[in-house]
Design a protein around this motif. Structure first.
Motif, PDB file in Angstrom:
ATOM      1  N   LEU A   1       0.826  -1.200   0.000  1.00 50.01           N
ATOM      2  CA  LEU A   1       0.000   0.000   0.000  1.00 50.01           C
ATOM      3  C   LEU A   1       0.866   1.258   0.000  1.00 50.01           C
ATOM      4  O   LEU A   1       2.011   1.257   0.464  1.00 50.01           O
ATOM      5  N   SER A   2       0.294   2.337  -0.502  1.00 47.93           N
ATOM      6  CA  SER A   2       1.073   3.551  -0.747  1.00 47.93           C
ATOM      7  C   SER A   2       1.683   4.155   0.508  1.00 47.93           C
ATOM      8  O   SER A   2       2.753   4.759   0.465  1.00 47.93           O
ATOM      9  N   ASP A   3       1.001   3.999   1.637  1.00 51.12           N
ATOM     10  CA  ASP A   3       1.483   4.624   2.870  1.00 51.12           C
ATOM     11  C   ASP A   3       2.096   3.609   3.830  1.00 51.12           C
ATOM     12  O   ASP A   3       2.056   3.792   5.055  1.00 51.12           O
ATOM     13  N   THR A   4       2.672   2.538   3.293  1.00 55.69           N
ATOM     14  CA  THR A   4       3.255   1.492   4.133  1.00 55.69           C
ATOM     15  C   THR A   4       4.435   2.018   4.946  1.00 55.69           C
ATOM     16  O   THR A   4       5.311   2.715   4.428  1.00 55.69           O
ATOM     17  N   LYS A   5       4.425   1.690   6.227  1.00 61.57           N
ATOM     18  CA  LYS A   5       5.519   2.031   7.125  1.00 61.57           C
ATOM     19  C   LYS A   5       6.339   0.770   7.427  1.00 61.57           C
ATOM     20  O   LYS A   5       5.784  -0.317   7.576  1.00 61.57           O
ATOM     21  N   PHE A   6       7.643   0.947   7.537  1.00 59.30           N
ATOM     22  CA  PHE A   6       8.543  -0.166   7.829  1.00 59.30           C
ATOM     23  C   PHE A   6       9.204   0.054   9.185  1.00 59.30           C
ATOM     24  O   PHE A   6       9.832   1.089   9.419  1.00 59.30           O
TER      25      PHE A   6
ATOM     26  N   PRO B   1      -0.380   0.201 -11.695  1.00 60.46           N
ATOM     27  CA  PRO B   1      -1.518   1.037 -12.106  1.00 60.46           C
ATOM     28  C   PRO B   1      -2.288   1.512 -10.889  1.00 60.46           C
ATOM     29  O   PRO B   1      -2.488   0.771  -9.923  1.00 60.46           O
ATOM     30  N   LYS B   2      -2.714   2.760 -10.911  1.00 59.29           N
ATOM     31  CA  LYS B   2      -3.459   3.331  -9.795  1.00 59.29           C
ATOM     32  C   LYS B   2      -4.934   2.933  -9.899  1.00 59.29           C
ATOM     33  O   LYS B   2      -5.542   3.025 -10.967  1.00 59.29           O
ATOM     34  N   VAL B   3      -5.486   2.447  -8.801  1.00 62.23           N
ATOM     35  CA  VAL B   3      -6.884   2.037  -8.743  1.00 62.23           C
ATOM     36  C   VAL B   3      -7.589   2.891  -7.701  1.00 62.23           C
ATOM     37  O   VAL B   3      -7.148   2.981  -6.553  1.00 62.23           O
TER      38      VAL B   3
ATOM     39  N   GLU C   1       9.451   0.386  -5.594  1.00 63.72           N
ATOM     40  CA  GLU C   1       9.470   0.520  -7.050  1.00 63.72           C
ATOM     41  C   GLU C   1       8.270  -0.191  -7.668  1.00 63.72           C
ATOM     42  O   GLU C   1       7.624   0.337  -8.586  1.00 63.72           O
ATOM     43  N   ARG C   2       7.962  -1.384  -7.167  1.00 67.30           N
ATOM     44  CA  ARG C   2       6.786  -2.103  -7.668  1.00 67.30           C
ATOM     45  C   ARG C   2       5.507  -1.332  -7.360  1.00 67.30           C
ATOM     46  O   ARG C   2       4.604  -1.247  -8.187  1.00 67.30           O
ATOM     47  N   ARG C   3       5.439  -0.768  -6.175  1.00 68.98           N
ATOM     48  CA  ARG C   3       4.264   0.005  -5.780  1.00 68.98           C
ATOM     49  C   ARG C   3       4.096   1.225  -6.672  1.00 68.98           C
ATOM     50  O   ARG C   3       3.017   1.492  -7.183  1.00 68.98           O
ATOM     51  N   ASP C   4       5.183   1.965  -6.879  1.00 64.94           N
ATOM     52  CA  ASP C   4       5.101   3.214  -7.627  1.00 64.94           C
ATOM     53  C   ASP C   4       4.844   2.976  -9.116  1.00 64.94           C
ATOM     54  O   ASP C   4       4.305   3.849  -9.802  1.00 64.94           O
ATOM     55  N   GLY C   5       5.215   1.774  -9.592  1.00 63.62           N
ATOM     56  CA  GLY C   5       5.009   1.473 -11.007  1.00 63.62           C
ATOM     57  C   GLY C   5       3.701   0.779 -11.305  1.00 63.62           C
ATOM     58  O   GLY C   5       3.372   0.529 -12.462  1.00 63.62           O
TER      59      GLY C   5
END
Length: 413
Positions: free
Chosen positions: A4-9, A388-390, A382-386
């Protein structure tokens, strides 16, 4: 599906005392009755300095937070008072959040614990997170609380902490409960994060704990339970959260995984095996102290087939461990693939990586954290940013289609 876009590590560190002689390792248990003559305070001091340095490294590498824990009378953790550890970490860092996972408030003075947490939150500039456990059965052998009263005490102590954190606009009120009595609940200082720092309940799948977390709007962190049991707890948590009028957002059900990264899969497994053996086969050995009458309700005890925690606790067996824990050792690509898969299964945007395993030496911890930060997380991002946006609503962004149907049924949306 990408993370997810806002994932924290975050990383987790249990700060064990690992310099133990062979005769110590031959004991049935490394909890409760292990003589403290095996502990060398000077070596312990060196370990604290090392571990705090590894916490600072977490911030330097860009991790969002660090999770620490509390245990008693065991070399498995040198943090009987994790608030002190948190304060030392806060003093050495500027941005790193610290989650104390955690102090059982039913073994403490809950008002005083609320005061301490508020003070830490203010001192850190609002970087504290709190995870509240019932405590393992072993904790009750060295604390003067009857295990049969533990859950009722936990509920009451949480109520006290929440009331203690409330902003008092008039004269503070008292509290008259079954176990605790206060003339006034009045915390000075108040926490920066209002009404209180983020709270999680820590559990091993007990429905009572899951439902309580959902009802109060807390997060729920699963420990020492098989993965299918964790997923069942997640399903119940989401359902009960919606019924209670709370948004079960993706940050409230953390994904925790034991992670080791090396250049190749073969190297990672070969290097990790002895450390995991020491962790699972030695540090978790609790012997007869795991059996504690009254610790869990009878119906829950039956639901667990008479087991307090999984059989892998104190025994090193890869197949049994993989059936219980999320454990991955491999190349950056392998680790990224597994973390991505688990994140999709849980729908979580909060990934906690256990980076110090058993008696792992300092240089390997540094290597593991560095590879995770610089080689694994960039793959995931990189996978997240590349991807498709849903367009999805905030409440449904982490739900798969079957769960989305149930969500609509619960909410009428």
């Amino acid at each position: 599906m990408p993370i997810l876009s806002d994932t924290k590590f975050l990383v987790a560190h249990y700060m064990p005392y690992t310099d133990l002689p062979d005769e110590c390792l031959e004991r049935d248990s490394l909890w409760v009755d292990i003589p403290n003559a095996y502990y060398d305070p000077h070596k312990g001091h060196a370990l604290y300095e090392r571990y705090l340095g590894e916490a600072v490294l977490a911030e330097e590498l860009g991790f969002d937070g660090l999770c620490i824990n509390e245990h008693h009378a065991t070399p498995a953790s040198m943090m009987p008072v994790p608030s002190i550890i948190a304060s030392a970490i806060f003093a050495r860092t500027e941005k790193l959040r610290v989650c104390i996972m955690g102090t059982p408030p039913n073994l403490e003075n809950p008002h005083r614990l609320a005061e301490g947490y508020a003070m830490l939150d203010v001192m850190s500039g609002g970087r504290l997170e709190v995870a509240i456990p019932l405590g393992t059965p072993m904790e009750y052998w060295v604390n003067p609380v009857a295990p049969a009263t533990a859950r009722d005490r936990l509920h009451e102590s949480i109520d006290i902490m929440l009331k203690s954190w409330e902003t008092q606009t008039g004269e503070p009120k008292g509290y008259d409960g079954k176990f605790y009595h206060y003339k006034y609940l009045n915390v000075w200082p108040r926490p920066i994060q209002q009404p209180h720092p983020p709270i999680f309940l820590v559990g091993s799948g007990s429905l009572t704990t899951v439902e309580m977390a959902a009802r109060l709007g807390f997060g729920y962190a699963a420990t020492f339970s098989p993965i299918p049991k964790q997923m069942k707890a997640l399903e119940i948590y989401r359902q009960k959260s919606v019924e209670a009028g709370h948004d079960p957002d993706p940050s409230k059900f953390p994904l925790t995984a034991m992670v080791y990264v090396a250049d190749t899969d073969e190297q990672a497994v070969e290097e990790m095996t002895p450390w995991a053996d020491f962790y699972f086969g030695q540090l978790l050995k609790s012997g007869r102290f795991i059996e504690l009458p009254g610790y869990i309700p009878v119906d829950e005890f039956r639901r667990r087939d008479g087991k307090f925690i999984p059989e892998s606790h104190g025994v090193f067996d890869w197949k049994a461990i993989e059936a219980v824990y999320r454990v991955v050792a491999g190349s950056p690509e392998t680790v990224a693939n597994q973390l991505e898969k688990w994140a999709e299964e849980t729908g979580s945007n909060r990934i906690i990586c256990e980076v110090h395993i058993g008696n792992m030496p300092h240089d390997k911890v540094v290597s593991n954290m560095t590879k995770l930060a610089k080689e694994v997380i960039p793959i995931l991002e990189e996978r997240r940013d590349g991807a498709p946006k849903v367009e999805q609503s905030p409440q449904s962004a982490y739900l798969d289609p079957p769960e989305m149907m149930r969500f609509r049924k619960w909410t009428g949306r």
